[in-house]
Scaffold this motif. Structure first.
Motif, short mmCIF file in Angstrom:
data_model
loop_
_atom_site.label_atom_id
_atom_site.label_comp_id
_atom_site.label_asym_id
_atom_site.label_seq_id
_atom_site.Cartn_x
_atom_site.Cartn_y
_atom_site.Cartn_z
N GLN A 119 3.20 -8.27 -6.01
CA GLN A 119 2.26 -8.10 -7.12
C GLN A 119 1.66 -6.69 -7.13
N TRP A 120 1.34 -6.17 -5.95
CA TRP A 120 0.79 -4.81 -5.90
C TRP A 120 1.84 -3.80 -6.38
N ASN A 135 2.03 -3.57 -10.04
CA ASN A 135 1.01 -2.68 -10.61
C ASN A 135 1.46 -1.22 -10.56
N ARG A 167 3.71 -0.73 -13.43
CA ARG A 167 2.95 -0.57 -14.67
C ARG A 167 2.38 0.85 -14.77
N LEU A 198 -3.89 3.87 -6.88
CA LEU A 198 -4.02 2.43 -6.76
C LEU A 198 -4.33 2.08 -5.31
N HIS A 246 -6.34 -3.21 -13.58
CA HIS A 246 -5.19 -3.63 -12.78
C HIS A 246 -5.48 -3.84 -11.29
N GLU A 247 -6.49 -3.21 -10.75
CA GLU A 247 -6.82 -3.54 -9.36
C GLU A 247 -7.54 -4.88 -9.32
N ASP A 248 -7.29 -5.66 -8.30
CA ASP A 248 -7.82 -7.03 -8.24
C ASP A 248 -9.12 -7.13 -7.46
#
Length: 456
Positions: free
Chosen positions: A193-194, A197, A200, A215, A383-385
Protein backbone atom coordinates in the motif's frame (compact mmCIF):
# COMPACT_ATOMS: atom_id res chain seq x y z
CA UNK A 1 30.78 21.95 43.26
CA UNK A 2 29.72 25.30 44.62
CA UNK A 3 25.99 25.60 44.00
CA UNK A 4 23.82 28.68 43.41
CA UNK A 5 23.63 31.12 46.33
CA UNK A 6 20.38 32.10 48.04
CA UNK A 7 21.45 35.70 48.59
CA UNK A 8 22.42 36.26 44.94
CA UNK A 9 19.11 34.88 43.67
CA UNK A 10 17.09 36.87 46.19
CA UNK A 11 18.89 40.11 45.27
CA UNK A 12 18.26 39.51 41.55
CA UNK A 13 14.60 38.64 42.16
CA UNK A 14 14.10 41.74 44.33
CA UNK A 15 15.34 44.02 41.55
CA UNK A 16 13.12 42.18 39.07
CA UNK A 17 10.10 42.65 41.34
CA UNK A 18 10.76 46.39 41.44
CA UNK A 19 11.00 46.54 37.66
CA UNK A 20 7.86 44.42 37.27
CA UNK A 21 5.96 46.92 39.44
CA UNK A 22 7.38 49.82 37.42
CA UNK A 23 6.54 48.35 34.00
CA UNK A 24 3.33 46.54 34.93
CA UNK A 25 4.40 43.17 33.47
CA UNK A 26 6.61 40.17 34.30
CA UNK A 27 10.41 40.49 34.14
CA UNK A 28 12.58 37.56 33.09
CA UNK A 29 15.78 36.97 35.07
CA UNK A 30 18.83 34.80 34.43
CA UNK A 31 21.57 34.00 36.92
CA UNK A 32 24.39 31.88 35.49
CA UNK A 33 27.69 30.58 36.82
CA UNK A 34 30.36 28.02 35.84
CA UNK A 35 29.37 24.40 36.57
CA UNK A 36 32.28 22.16 35.51
CA UNK A 37 30.94 19.15 37.45
CA UNK A 38 27.47 19.11 35.86
CA UNK A 39 27.07 16.87 32.81
CA UNK A 40 23.95 17.73 30.74
CA UNK A 41 23.56 14.23 29.29
CA UNK A 42 23.91 12.52 32.67
CA UNK A 43 21.40 14.92 34.21
CA UNK A 44 18.90 14.27 31.44
CA UNK A 45 19.38 10.51 31.74
CA UNK A 46 18.72 10.70 35.49
CA UNK A 47 15.73 13.06 35.35
CA UNK A 48 14.08 11.84 32.11
CA UNK A 49 12.15 15.09 31.81
CA UNK A 50 12.44 18.52 30.25
CA UNK A 51 14.54 19.25 27.17
CA UNK A 52 17.80 17.78 25.89
CA UNK A 53 19.86 19.05 22.96
CA UNK A 54 23.23 18.09 21.49
CA UNK A 55 24.23 19.76 18.22
CA UNK A 56 27.39 19.56 16.14
CA UNK A 57 29.43 22.26 14.38
CA UNK A 58 29.32 24.21 16.61
CA UNK A 59 29.08 21.78 19.49
CA UNK A 60 26.44 22.67 22.08
CA UNK A 61 24.71 20.54 24.70
CA UNK A 62 21.70 21.72 26.72
CA UNK A 63 19.56 20.21 29.45
CA UNK A 64 16.57 22.22 30.62
CA UNK A 65 14.25 21.22 33.46
CA UNK A 66 11.04 22.84 34.71
CA UNK A 67 9.00 25.51 32.94
CA UNK A 68 8.93 29.13 34.10
CA UNK A 69 7.15 30.59 31.09
CA UNK A 70 5.43 29.17 28.02
CA UNK A 71 4.61 30.60 24.60
CA UNK A 72 2.02 28.90 22.39
CA UNK A 73 0.52 29.86 19.03
CA UNK A 74 -1.47 28.41 16.13
CA UNK A 75 -1.95 29.20 12.46
CA UNK A 76 0.33 30.06 9.56
CA UNK A 77 2.00 32.91 11.49
CA UNK A 78 2.58 30.89 14.66
CA UNK A 79 6.33 31.50 14.75
CA UNK A 80 5.89 35.21 14.19
CA UNK A 81 3.57 35.24 17.19
CA UNK A 82 6.05 33.23 19.30
CA UNK A 83 8.76 35.72 18.34
CA UNK A 84 6.53 38.64 19.38
CA UNK A 85 5.78 37.11 22.78
CA UNK A 86 9.44 36.25 23.39
CA UNK A 87 10.73 39.67 22.34
CA UNK A 88 8.21 41.38 24.63
CA UNK A 89 9.21 39.19 27.59
CA UNK A 90 12.93 39.79 27.03
CA UNK A 91 12.76 43.56 26.43
CA UNK A 92 13.86 44.31 30.03
CA UNK A 93 15.58 41.06 30.99
CA UNK A 94 17.82 41.12 34.08
CA UNK A 95 20.93 39.03 33.45
CA UNK A 96 23.50 38.16 36.09
CA UNK A 97 26.34 36.37 34.30
CA UNK A 98 27.35 35.76 30.67
CA UNK A 99 24.34 33.78 29.45
CA UNK A 100 21.09 35.29 28.08
CA UNK A 101 17.68 33.63 28.57
CA UNK A 102 17.03 30.70 26.24
CA UNK A 103 13.67 29.44 24.96
CA UNK A 104 13.25 25.79 23.91
CA UNK A 105 10.56 24.13 21.78
CA UNK A 106 9.15 23.29 18.38
CA UNK A 107 6.12 23.13 16.08
CA UNK A 108 3.89 20.65 14.26
CA UNK A 109 4.75 19.67 10.72
CA UNK A 110 1.31 20.63 9.37
CA UNK A 111 -1.14 22.56 11.52
CA UNK A 112 -3.91 21.98 8.94
CA UNK A 113 -3.91 18.25 9.55
CA UNK A 114 -6.30 16.77 12.12
CA UNK A 115 -4.23 16.04 15.23
CA UNK A 116 -3.84 12.37 16.20
CA UNK A 117 -4.59 11.42 19.80
CA UNK A 118 -0.97 10.53 20.58
CA UNK A 119 0.16 14.04 19.57
CA UNK A 120 -2.33 16.02 21.69
CA UNK A 121 0.32 16.91 24.31
CA UNK A 122 2.33 18.64 21.56
CA UNK A 123 0.55 21.76 20.33
CA UNK A 124 0.91 23.60 17.00
CA UNK A 125 3.77 25.70 18.41
CA UNK A 126 5.03 25.30 21.97
CA UNK A 127 8.12 26.84 23.59
CA UNK A 128 9.26 26.81 27.23
CA UNK A 129 11.65 28.81 29.38
CA UNK A 130 13.37 26.16 31.51
CA UNK A 131 13.70 26.89 35.24
CA UNK A 132 17.20 25.38 35.38
CA UNK A 133 19.40 25.12 32.30
CA UNK A 134 22.74 23.31 32.13
CA UNK A 135 24.78 24.11 29.02
CA UNK A 136 28.10 22.96 27.60
CA UNK A 137 29.98 24.64 24.75
CA UNK A 138 33.49 25.77 23.82
CA UNK A 139 33.62 27.98 26.93
CA UNK A 140 32.84 25.14 29.35
CA UNK A 141 29.81 24.09 31.39
CA UNK A 142 27.31 26.56 32.82
CA UNK A 143 24.34 26.47 35.18
CA UNK A 144 21.58 29.05 34.69
CA UNK A 145 18.52 29.78 36.82
CA UNK A 146 15.79 31.35 34.66
CA UNK A 147 12.66 32.83 36.28
CA UNK A 148 9.88 35.25 35.45
CA UNK A 149 9.10 37.64 38.32
CA UNK A 150 5.78 39.40 38.97
CA UNK A 151 5.27 42.55 41.06
CA UNK A 152 3.34 40.50 43.65
CA UNK A 153 6.03 37.83 44.10
CA UNK A 154 8.05 37.20 47.27
CA UNK A 155 11.74 37.19 46.17
CA UNK A 156 12.95 35.20 49.19
CA UNK A 157 10.28 32.53 48.70
CA UNK A 158 11.11 32.26 44.99
CA UNK A 159 14.83 31.92 45.76
CA UNK A 160 14.11 29.09 48.21
CA UNK A 161 11.82 27.43 45.65
CA UNK A 162 14.50 27.65 42.94
CA UNK A 163 17.16 26.12 45.18
CA UNK A 164 14.80 23.30 46.15
CA UNK A 165 14.16 22.57 42.46
CA UNK A 166 17.91 22.57 41.84
CA UNK A 167 18.48 20.04 44.64
CA UNK A 168 15.72 17.80 43.27
CA UNK A 169 17.37 17.91 39.85
CA UNK A 170 20.61 16.60 41.38
CA UNK A 171 18.96 14.00 43.64
CA UNK A 172 17.90 11.56 40.92
CA UNK A 173 20.22 8.54 40.62
CA UNK A 174 21.66 7.61 37.22
CA UNK A 175 19.55 5.08 35.29
CA UNK A 176 20.28 1.39 35.59
CA UNK A 177 21.12 -0.57 32.46
CA UNK A 178 17.84 -0.87 30.57
CA UNK A 179 16.82 -4.28 29.20
CA UNK A 180 15.62 -4.75 25.66
CA UNK A 181 12.10 -3.52 25.00
CA UNK A 182 9.91 -6.47 24.08
CA UNK A 183 7.40 -5.73 21.36
CA UNK A 184 3.88 -7.11 21.76
CA UNK A 185 2.68 -5.79 18.41
CA UNK A 186 4.21 -3.92 15.47
CA UNK A 187 1.85 -2.27 12.99
CA UNK A 188 2.34 -0.14 9.90
CA UNK A 189 0.82 0.45 6.50
CA UNK A 190 1.67 -2.66 4.43
CA UNK A 191 4.55 -2.29 2.02
CA UNK A 192 2.36 -2.83 -1.04
CA UNK A 193 0.00 0.00 0.00
CA UNK A 194 2.83 2.43 0.77
CA UNK A 195 4.46 1.63 -2.57
CA UNK A 196 1.11 2.25 -4.26
CA UNK A 197 1.25 5.79 -2.82
CA UNK A 198 4.69 6.17 -4.38
CA UNK A 199 3.19 5.12 -7.72
CA UNK A 200 0.47 7.78 -7.31
CA UNK A 201 3.17 10.34 -6.60
CA UNK A 202 5.09 9.30 -9.72
CA UNK A 203 1.91 9.67 -11.78
CA UNK A 204 1.43 13.21 -10.41
CA UNK A 205 5.06 13.98 -11.24
CA UNK A 206 4.57 12.56 -14.73
CA UNK A 207 1.55 14.84 -15.25
CA UNK A 208 3.64 17.83 -14.20
CA UNK A 209 1.64 18.46 -11.00
CA UNK A 210 4.71 17.88 -8.83
CA UNK A 211 8.47 17.99 -9.13
CA UNK A 212 8.98 16.16 -5.85
CA UNK A 213 7.02 14.93 -2.85
CA UNK A 214 8.33 13.37 0.37
CA UNK A 215 6.34 10.38 1.57
CA UNK A 216 6.83 9.12 5.11
CA UNK A 217 5.98 6.02 7.10
CA UNK A 218 4.88 5.57 10.69
CA UNK A 219 5.54 2.31 12.54
CA UNK A 220 3.63 1.78 15.80
CA UNK A 221 4.83 -0.50 18.59
CA UNK A 222 2.97 -1.81 21.61
CA UNK A 223 5.48 -2.73 24.31
CA UNK A 224 5.52 -4.87 27.44
CA UNK A 225 7.06 -1.99 29.40
CA UNK A 226 7.63 1.73 28.86
CA UNK A 227 10.91 2.87 27.31
CA UNK A 228 13.48 4.80 29.34
CA UNK A 229 14.10 8.01 27.36
CA UNK A 230 17.31 8.69 29.27
CA UNK A 231 18.81 5.33 28.37
CA UNK A 232 17.68 5.74 24.75
CA UNK A 233 19.37 9.13 24.55
CA UNK A 234 22.62 7.75 25.98
CA UNK A 235 22.66 5.10 23.24
CA UNK A 236 21.89 7.69 20.56
CA UNK A 237 24.73 9.81 21.95
CA UNK A 238 27.15 6.89 21.73
CA UNK A 239 26.32 6.26 18.05
CA UNK A 240 25.55 9.84 16.98
CA UNK A 241 28.30 10.28 14.33
CA UNK A 242 27.41 13.62 12.67
CA UNK A 243 23.81 13.66 13.89
CA UNK A 244 22.23 16.24 16.20
CA UNK A 245 20.25 14.94 19.20
CA UNK A 246 17.06 16.28 20.75
CA UNK A 247 14.43 15.24 23.28
CA UNK A 248 11.33 17.13 24.40
CA UNK A 249 8.89 15.99 27.06
CA UNK A 250 5.23 16.87 27.34
CA UNK A 251 3.65 15.08 30.30
CA UNK A 252 4.23 11.32 29.98
CA UNK A 253 5.26 11.61 26.32
CA UNK A 254 8.70 12.24 24.88
CA UNK A 255 9.62 13.14 21.31
CA UNK A 256 13.29 12.44 20.60
CA UNK A 257 15.64 11.73 17.75
CA UNK A 258 19.06 11.82 16.13
CA UNK A 259 18.64 13.95 13.03
CA UNK A 260 21.26 14.67 10.35
CA UNK A 261 19.54 17.87 9.24
CA UNK A 262 19.87 21.41 10.54
CA UNK A 263 17.05 23.65 9.32
CA UNK A 264 18.53 27.03 10.24
CA UNK A 265 20.82 28.58 12.83
CA UNK A 266 21.73 32.18 13.57
CA UNK A 267 24.84 33.50 15.31
CA UNK A 268 25.69 37.20 15.47
CA UNK A 269 23.41 37.96 12.52
CA UNK A 270 24.66 35.20 10.22
CA UNK A 271 22.39 32.36 9.10
CA UNK A 272 23.69 28.88 8.35
CA UNK A 273 21.87 25.87 6.98
CA UNK A 274 22.48 23.01 4.60
CA UNK A 275 20.54 21.28 1.89
CA UNK A 276 20.20 17.57 2.65
CA UNK A 277 18.62 15.35 0.01
CA UNK A 278 19.70 12.24 -1.82
CA UNK A 279 20.53 9.05 0.08
CA UNK A 280 22.46 5.81 -0.17
CA UNK A 281 23.28 3.05 2.35
CA UNK A 282 26.66 2.73 4.03
CA UNK A 283 28.96 -0.02 2.86
CA UNK A 284 30.16 -2.97 4.92
CA UNK A 285 33.79 -2.27 3.99
CA UNK A 286 35.65 1.01 3.33
CA UNK A 287 35.91 0.20 -0.39
CA UNK A 288 32.20 -0.64 -0.67
CA UNK A 289 31.31 2.49 1.30
CA UNK A 290 33.42 4.64 -1.01
CA UNK A 291 31.86 3.05 -4.08
CA UNK A 292 28.34 3.68 -2.78
CA UNK A 293 29.24 7.29 -2.00
CA UNK A 294 30.78 7.86 -5.43
CA UNK A 295 27.70 6.35 -7.08
CA UNK A 296 25.47 8.71 -5.07
CA UNK A 297 27.55 11.74 -6.11
CA UNK A 298 27.21 10.71 -9.76
CA UNK A 299 23.52 9.70 -9.68
CA UNK A 300 21.49 12.11 -11.86
CA UNK A 301 18.20 11.39 -10.09
CA UNK A 302 19.71 12.02 -6.65
CA UNK A 303 21.58 15.11 -7.89
CA UNK A 304 18.33 16.49 -9.33
CA UNK A 305 16.48 15.94 -6.05
CA UNK A 306 19.32 17.63 -4.16
CA UNK A 307 19.54 20.62 -6.51
CA UNK A 308 15.81 21.33 -6.03
CA UNK A 309 16.39 21.64 -2.28
CA UNK A 310 19.43 23.94 -2.66
CA UNK A 311 17.61 26.29 -5.05
CA UNK A 312 14.46 26.46 -2.90
CA UNK A 313 16.34 27.26 0.32
CA UNK A 314 18.29 30.07 -1.38
CA UNK A 315 15.08 31.47 -2.89
CA UNK A 316 13.14 31.43 0.40
CA UNK A 317 15.95 33.15 2.29
CA UNK A 318 16.31 35.78 -0.42
CA UNK A 319 13.82 38.30 1.00
CA UNK A 320 15.26 38.29 4.53
CA UNK A 321 18.94 37.64 3.89
CA UNK A 322 21.82 39.03 1.85
CA UNK A 323 25.10 37.48 0.72
CA UNK A 324 23.45 34.06 0.26
CA UNK A 325 26.24 31.62 -0.55
CA UNK A 326 25.95 27.90 -1.34
CA UNK A 327 28.76 25.46 -2.09
CA UNK A 328 29.21 24.77 -5.80
CA UNK A 329 28.70 21.02 -5.39
CA UNK A 330 27.46 18.69 -2.65
CA UNK A 331 29.62 16.58 -0.39
CA UNK A 332 28.79 13.36 1.46
CA UNK A 333 27.41 13.39 5.00
CA UNK A 334 28.03 9.91 6.37
CA UNK A 335 25.85 8.64 9.23
CA UNK A 336 25.69 5.25 10.94
CA UNK A 337 23.45 3.47 8.41
CA UNK A 338 23.00 5.97 5.57
CA UNK A 339 24.91 8.68 3.67
CA UNK A 340 23.43 11.85 2.17
CA UNK A 341 24.28 14.57 -0.29
CA UNK A 342 24.84 17.79 1.67
CA UNK A 343 25.44 21.40 0.56
CA UNK A 344 26.22 24.08 3.18
CA UNK A 345 24.51 27.48 2.78
CA UNK A 346 25.38 30.74 4.57
CA UNK A 347 23.77 34.22 4.54
CA UNK A 348 23.56 37.47 6.49
CA UNK A 349 20.20 38.18 8.17
CA UNK A 350 18.80 41.55 7.09
CA UNK A 351 17.91 44.22 9.65
CA UNK A 352 14.37 43.82 10.98
CA UNK A 353 14.17 40.05 10.44
CA UNK A 354 14.48 37.26 13.03
CA UNK A 355 15.62 33.66 13.15
CA UNK A 356 12.04 32.47 13.73
CA UNK A 357 10.89 34.29 10.59
CA UNK A 358 13.62 32.42 8.72
CA UNK A 359 12.44 29.11 10.18
CA UNK A 360 8.87 29.96 9.15
CA UNK A 361 10.00 30.79 5.62
CA UNK A 362 11.97 27.56 5.16
CA UNK A 363 9.53 25.06 6.65
CA UNK A 364 8.67 22.74 5.06
CA UNK A 365 11.78 22.46 2.91
CA UNK A 366 11.61 20.28 -0.22
CA UNK A 367 13.61 17.72 1.77
CA UNK A 368 10.57 16.98 3.97
CA UNK A 369 7.62 18.32 1.92
CA UNK A 370 8.20 18.66 -1.80
CA UNK A 371 7.79 21.01 -4.76
CA UNK A 372 5.70 22.95 -5.47
CA UNK A 373 5.28 23.20 -1.72
CA UNK A 374 1.51 23.74 -1.52
CA UNK A 375 0.77 20.94 -4.01
CA UNK A 376 3.14 18.56 -2.22
CA UNK A 377 1.59 19.31 1.18
CA UNK A 378 -1.88 18.67 -0.25
CA UNK A 379 -0.68 15.35 -1.66
CA UNK A 380 0.78 14.36 1.72
CA UNK A 381 -2.49 15.24 3.53
CA UNK A 382 -4.52 13.10 1.15
CA UNK A 383 -2.24 10.09 0.84
CA UNK A 384 -0.26 9.59 4.03
CA UNK A 385 -2.21 7.51 6.53
CA UNK A 386 -1.01 9.30 9.69
CA UNK A 387 -0.48 12.66 11.37
CA UNK A 388 3.23 13.53 11.33
CA UNK A 389 2.85 15.64 14.47
CA UNK A 390 6.29 17.12 15.23
CA UNK A 391 8.08 14.62 12.98
CA UNK A 392 9.99 16.40 10.16
CA UNK A 393 9.16 19.78 11.75
CA UNK A 394 11.49 22.40 13.31
CA UNK A 395 12.67 21.88 16.89
CA UNK A 396 15.24 24.04 18.61
CA UNK A 397 16.19 26.99 20.79
CA UNK A 398 16.60 30.75 20.59
CA UNK A 399 17.97 33.34 23.00
CA UNK A 400 17.10 36.95 23.78
CA UNK A 401 19.93 38.23 21.53
CA UNK A 402 18.54 36.73 18.30
CA UNK A 403 20.82 33.68 18.24
CA UNK A 404 19.50 30.14 18.02
CA UNK A 405 19.47 26.83 16.23
CA UNK A 406 16.68 24.71 14.71
CA UNK A 407 16.82 21.14 13.50
CA UNK A 408 14.51 19.15 11.24
CA UNK A 409 13.13 16.42 13.50
CA UNK A 410 14.03 13.37 11.40
CA UNK A 411 15.18 9.88 12.53
CA UNK A 412 12.80 10.36 15.44
CA UNK A 413 10.40 8.56 17.74
CA UNK A 414 7.47 9.49 19.95
CA UNK A 415 7.60 7.59 23.24
CA UNK A 416 4.44 7.09 25.28
CA UNK A 417 3.64 4.71 28.16
CA UNK A 418 4.11 1.18 26.73
CA UNK A 419 3.94 2.51 23.18
CA UNK A 420 6.20 4.18 20.66
CA UNK A 421 5.90 5.54 17.13
CA UNK A 422 8.82 5.63 14.68
CA UNK A 423 8.97 7.73 11.53
CA UNK A 424 10.99 7.76 8.31
CA UNK A 425 10.48 9.15 4.82
CA UNK A 426 12.12 9.65 1.46
CA UNK A 427 11.85 12.01 -1.49
CA UNK A 428 9.98 10.87 -4.59
CA UNK A 429 11.09 12.38 -7.90
CA UNK A 430 10.98 11.26 -11.52
CA UNK A 431 12.86 7.98 -11.75
CA UNK A 432 12.11 6.83 -8.19
CA UNK A 433 11.47 3.10 -7.82
CA UNK A 434 8.78 2.27 -5.20
CA UNK A 435 10.48 -0.85 -3.86
CA UNK A 436 13.82 0.97 -3.55
CA UNK A 437 12.19 3.88 -1.72
CA UNK A 438 10.58 1.45 0.73
CA UNK A 439 13.98 -0.16 1.41
CA UNK A 440 15.40 3.31 2.06
CA UNK A 441 12.81 3.91 4.78
CA UNK A 442 13.71 0.55 6.34
CA UNK A 443 17.37 1.62 6.51
CA UNK A 444 16.41 4.92 8.16
CA UNK A 445 14.11 3.19 10.67
CA UNK A 446 16.82 0.70 11.61
CA UNK A 447 19.06 3.18 13.45
CA UNK A 448 16.25 4.24 15.78
CA UNK A 449 15.06 0.67 16.29
CA UNK A 450 18.62 -0.21 17.38
CA UNK A 451 18.75 2.71 19.85
CA UNK A 452 15.39 1.73 21.33
CA UNK A 453 16.56 -1.89 21.73
CA UNK A 454 13.28 -3.19 20.33
CA UNK A 455 13.02 -6.98 20.40
CA UNK A 456 10.38 -9.30 18.98
Amino acid sequence: MKGPEFSALRTLFEEARRQAARHGRPIVTVSSSPAPDLNPLQLYAANRQGFFWCSRHPDLTLFGLGSQWQAQATGNQRLTEINRQWSELCSDALIDGPNPPILLGGIRFDQQRTMAAHWTAFSDASFHLAHWLVSENHSGRWLSCQRTIEASDDPAALARDSLAAYERMLDNPPPAAAPAAHVIERSALPAVQWQANVERALQAIGRGDLSKVVLARQVRYQLQASLDSGAVMCRLHDQRSQSHLFAMHRGDNCFLGATPERLLSCQDGYLTTHALAGSAPRGLTPDEDQALGDRLLADRKEQHEHRLVVETIAQRLGDMASEVQAAARPSLLKLATVQHLSTPIRARLKEGYSLLEGVQALHPTPAVGGLPSATAMSFIRHHEDFDRGWYAAPVGWLDSEGNGDFLVALRSALLAPRHCHLFAGCGIVAGSVPASEYRETEIKLASMEQALLLRW
